[in-house]
Write an enzyme that holds these catalytic residues in place. Structure first.
Site, PDB file in Angstrom:
ATOM      1  N   CYS A   1     -89.439   3.299-112.895  1.00  0.00           N
ATOM      2  CA  CYS A   1     -89.407   1.724-113.268  1.00  0.00           C
ATOM      3  C   CYS A   1     -88.127   1.384-113.873  1.00  0.00           C
ATOM      4  CB  CYS A   1     -90.744   1.323-114.175  1.00  0.00           C
ATOM      5  SG  CYS A   1     -90.617   2.113-115.673  1.00  0.00           S
ATOM      6  N   TYR A   2     -88.218   0.342-114.887  1.00  0.00           N
ATOM      7  CA  TYR A   2     -86.983  -0.033-115.518  1.00  0.00           C
ATOM      8  C   TYR A   2     -86.723   1.024-116.473  1.00  0.00           C
ATOM      9  CZ  TYR A   2     -88.243  -4.599-113.601  1.00  0.00           C
ATOM     10  OH  TYR A   2     -88.272  -5.592-112.463  1.00  0.00           O
TER      11      TYR A   2
END
Length: 107
Positions: free
Chosen positions: A67-68
């Site tokens: 993800c981020y």
């Protein structure tokens, strides 16, 4: 495996490069972020592509979730474990960590 495992960005890259493992990296970031840059050959996992992933990736294949920053990927990784995937990893640091480590990105 009842739980996902954590993996560093460096170890994730090494696992992805091991041809015999046939590991898959799934990126759960939003479409715009994915288009701006992602790990080479990453599968963009969304609610609309989950069935495609399950049809294309064997439950025995290692799956790395990005993800981020490495937080949201944990929930997605556990979801994949619950679906039957046997070897699932959450990439600690996420795409930001990958990018900061100077690892390759494609656009």
């Amino acid at each position: 495996m009842d739980q996902f495992q954590h993996i560093s960005v460096v170890d994730a890259q090494e696992k992805l490069q091991q041809q015999d493992l046939n590991a898959v990296l799934v990126d759960i970031r939003d479409p715009q972020s994915f288009i701006r840059g992602h790990v080479e050959n990453a599968f963009h996992l969304t609610n609309d592509t989950i069935v495609e992933l399950m049809n294309e990736v064997d439950f025995e294949q290692p799956v790395l979730v990005m993800c981020y920053h490495g937080h949201s990927s944990q929930g997605a990784a556990q979801y994949l474990v619950n679906q039957g995937y046997e070897e699932v990893y959450s990439v600690d640091g996420g795409f930001e960590g990958w990018h900061k480590a100077g690892l390759p990105v494609e656009k």
